[in-house]
Design an enzyme around this catalytic site. Structure first.
Site, PDB file in Angstrom:
ATOM      1  N   GLU A 171     -14.854   8.074   7.231  1.00 38.30           N
ATOM      2  CA  GLU A 171     -14.346   7.225   7.947  1.00 38.30           C
ATOM      3  C   GLU A 171     -13.763   8.605   9.571  1.00 38.30           C
ATOM      4  O   GLU A 171     -14.604   8.619   9.422  1.00 38.30           O
ATOM      5  CB  GLU A 171     -13.388   6.975   7.237  1.00 38.30           C
ATOM      6  CG  GLU A 171     -12.369   8.158   6.881  1.00 38.30           C
ATOM      7  CD  GLU A 171     -11.044   7.905   5.736  1.00 38.30           C
ATOM      8  OE1 GLU A 171     -10.367   6.214   5.786  1.00 38.30           O
ATOM      9  OE2 GLU A 171     -10.475   8.523   5.418  1.00 38.30           O
ATOM     10  N   LYS A 221      -1.971   7.203   1.092  1.00 37.22           N
ATOM     11  CA  LYS A 221      -2.040   7.564   2.874  1.00 37.22           C
ATOM     12  C   LYS A 221      -0.584   8.418   2.967  1.00 37.22           C
ATOM     13  O   LYS A 221       0.811   8.378   3.166  1.00 37.22           O
ATOM     14  CB  LYS A 221      -1.630   6.520   3.846  1.00 37.22           C
ATOM     15  CG  LYS A 221      -1.702   6.450   5.018  1.00 37.22           C
ATOM     16  CD  LYS A 221      -1.134   5.091   5.679  1.00 37.22           C
ATOM     17  CE  LYS A 221      -1.463   5.256   7.206  1.00 37.22           C
ATOM     18  NZ  LYS A 221      -2.458   5.787   8.353  1.00 37.22           N
ATOM     19  N   ARG A 278       1.038  -0.957  -0.380  1.00 33.81           N
ATOM     20  CA  ARG A 278      -0.090   0.373  -0.024  1.00 33.81           C
ATOM     21  C   ARG A 278       0.963   0.386  -0.025  1.00 33.81           C
ATOM     22  O   ARG A 278       0.971   2.406  -0.161  1.00 33.81           O
ATOM     23  CB  ARG A 278      -0.765  -0.092   1.456  1.00 33.81           C
ATOM     24  CG  ARG A 278      -1.933   0.711   1.556  1.00 33.81           C
ATOM     25  CD  ARG A 278      -3.215   1.070   2.433  1.00 33.81           C
ATOM     26  NE  ARG A 278      -2.603   1.221   3.681  1.00 33.81           N
ATOM     27  CZ  ARG A 278      -2.929   1.177   4.573  1.00 33.81           C
ATOM     28  NH1 ARG A 278      -4.488   1.098   4.605  1.00 33.81           N
ATOM     29  NH2 ARG A 278      -2.894   1.155   5.817  1.00 33.81           N
TER      30      ARG A 278
HETATM   31  N1  PPE Z   1      -8.541   5.697   7.638  1.00 31.16           N
HETATM   32  C1  PPE Z   1      -7.517   6.069   8.141  1.00 31.16           C
HETATM   33  C2  PPE Z   1      -7.664   7.561   8.253  1.00 31.16           C
HETATM   34  C3  PPE Z   1      -6.719   6.080   8.552  1.00 31.16           C
HETATM   35  O1  PPE Z   1      -5.791   6.446   8.768  1.00 31.16           O
HETATM   36  C4  PPE Z   1      -5.897   4.580   9.022  1.00 31.16           C
HETATM   37  C5  PPE Z   1      -5.083   4.443   9.385  1.00 31.16           C
HETATM   38  C6  PPE Z   1      -7.366   3.872   8.373  1.00 31.16           C
HETATM   39  C7  PPE Z   1      -8.284   3.807   7.802  1.00 31.16           C
HETATM   40  C8  PPE Z   1      -7.409   1.888   8.686  1.00 31.16           C
HETATM   41  O2  PPE Z   1      -6.050   1.647   7.952  1.00 31.16           O
HETATM   42  P1  PPE Z   1      -6.273   0.218   8.534  1.00 31.16           P
HETATM   43  O3  PPE Z   1      -4.296   0.234   9.181  1.00 31.16           O
HETATM   44  O4  PPE Z   1      -4.868   0.002   6.897  1.00 31.16           O
HETATM   45  O5  PPE Z   1      -6.256  -0.760   9.298  1.00 31.16           O
HETATM   46  N2  PPE Z   1      -4.625   4.666  10.705  1.00 31.16           N
HETATM   47  C9  PPE Z   1      -3.517   4.757  10.897  1.00 31.16           C
HETATM   48  C10 PPE Z   1      -2.778   6.235  11.799  1.00 31.16           C
HETATM   49  C11 PPE Z   1      -2.754   6.174  12.877  1.00 31.16           C
HETATM   50  C12 PPE Z   1      -2.080   7.866  13.399  1.00 31.16           C
HETATM   51  O6  PPE Z   1      -2.404   8.240  14.473  1.00 31.16           O
HETATM   52  O7  PPE Z   1      -1.394   8.011  12.618  1.00 31.16           O
HETATM   53  C13 PPE Z   1      -3.286   3.707  11.892  1.00 31.16           C
HETATM   54  O8  PPE Z   1      -3.794   2.943  12.536  1.00 31.16           O
HETATM   55  O9  PPE Z   1      -1.878   3.389  11.960  1.00 31.16           O
END
Ligand code: PPE
Length: 307
Positions: free
Chosen positions: A193, A159, A60
């Site tokens: 989200e 991301k 990703r």
């Molecule tokens: N949406 C967003 C906006 C997001 O940042 C995350 C992960 C997700 C969905 C979920 O994605 P996944 O981790 O692949 O299931 N957010 C990351 C950042 C946290 C931070 O504070 O920095 C995380 O969970 O690692």
């Protein structure tokens, strides 16, 4: 304060934590053009450790870089190896992993020119992301006054560091107002989200999550869809509105950092019985079994290592 570990992987070498520094004219500091990941490793019940969906996270990140036309000079395999090397160097049998690629110094101005693309990998211990007791009791959520990104304003499948200004604004507002997390709506007004999580709701026996249109393609979300279907639940990816969340029997957020965090209240409306619901609890239990290597049916999601 983040809990320091010994070393940070920086452009191919492990350097002491305090020496992992950049110049103030680093391009990404000014313009936000960086890509990163959040990954967790877990101590396994039967010995050793495993990183959850490591290759998918690395891929990703390479996809995020492709979207931004940033050339990361490492292959997927090299980044996977570097992450394991960093965990080993820091003697971490579990914790959070943060790879970041950013545009270094050279030209200033919006066009990044041929400034170098630099990469770091840091690891640190990280407990319950949304606060003590969040995983068990659930959290209080407020719909944000900030709209989530429009798909042609920011690249929502990537991301990207700069995308998170929107998350930071939403999170600060929610916390200031006494809530644990912000629920964000997309440019059409549908649920999108949270500042760092995807969302699921449950109505009767039907589990719903938002379609991928404007959200980060969460790996926890994808894993939970598979897991829930394997457990016999019906899961649909379908748009829903904030008021459908109000009348849901259950709601929960998911993400690498947040894992599976139940939601007990949204905009001062109690969700279900105001505590973690039965489906959230079941999925959370099964999720933790998988990440800790206790369910061999999902072994392909784990990258095992031993210190
Ligand atoms: N949406 C967003 C906006 C997001 O940042 C995350 C992960 C997700 C969905 C979920 O994605 P996944 O981790 O692949 O299931 N957010 C990351 C950042 C946290 C931070 O504070 O920095 C995380 O969970 O690692």
């Amino acid at each position: 304060m983040v809990q320091q570990t010994e070393s940070i992987w920086f452009d191919g070498k492990l350097v002491p934590w305090d020496e992992a520094q950049v110049h103030v004219l680093t391009h990404t500091l000014h313009y936000g053009m960086g890509v990163f990941e959040g990954i967790r490793s877990y101590k396994c019940a039967n010995g050793g450790s495993s990183v959850f969906r490591l290759k998918e996270h690395v891929d990703r990140m390479l996809g995020s870089a492709k979207i931004l036309r940033m050339e990361i000079p490492y292959s997927s395999e090299q980044l996977v190896d570097a992450i394991i090397e960093t965990l080993m160097a820091n003697k971490m049998d579990e914790g959070y992993i943060r790879p970041l690629s950013f545009i270094g110094c050279g030209a200033m101005g919006v066009h990044p020119g041929d400034n170098p693309v630099q990469t770091i990998i840091a690891t640190w211990p990280w407990g319950a992301y949304l606060g003590d007791g969040a995983l068990e009791k659930g959290i209080r959520v407020k719909t944000s006054s900030f709209t989530r990104h429009h798909v042609n304003v920011m690249m929502t499948k990537a991301k990207v560091s700069g995308n998170y200004v929107n998350s930071v604004l939403a999170k600060m507002e929610a916390v200031q107002d006494g809530y644990d997390e912000a629920l964000m709506l997309d440019a059409q007004g549908y649920v999108s989200e949270a500042s760092g999580e995807n969302i699921f709701i449950v109505r009767g026996n039907l589990i719903k999550t938002t379609p991928l249109t404007s959200i980060l393609e969460g790996l926890t979300r994808a894993s939970l869809i598979t897991l829930a279907r394997d457990l016999g639940y019906e899961v649909v990816e379908q748009q829903f509105t904030r008021d459908e969340v109000y009348v849901a029997d259950e709601a929960f957020f998911c993400g690498t950092a947040a894992e599976l965090t139940p939601i007990r209240e949204v905009d001062n409306r109690v969700i279900g019985e105001g505590k973690a619901g039965p489906i959230a609890i079941k999925l959370q239990q099964e999720f933790f079994k998988i990440v800790k290597g206790e369910n061999l049916a999902y072994e392909s999601w784990l990258h095992r290592y031993s210190l």
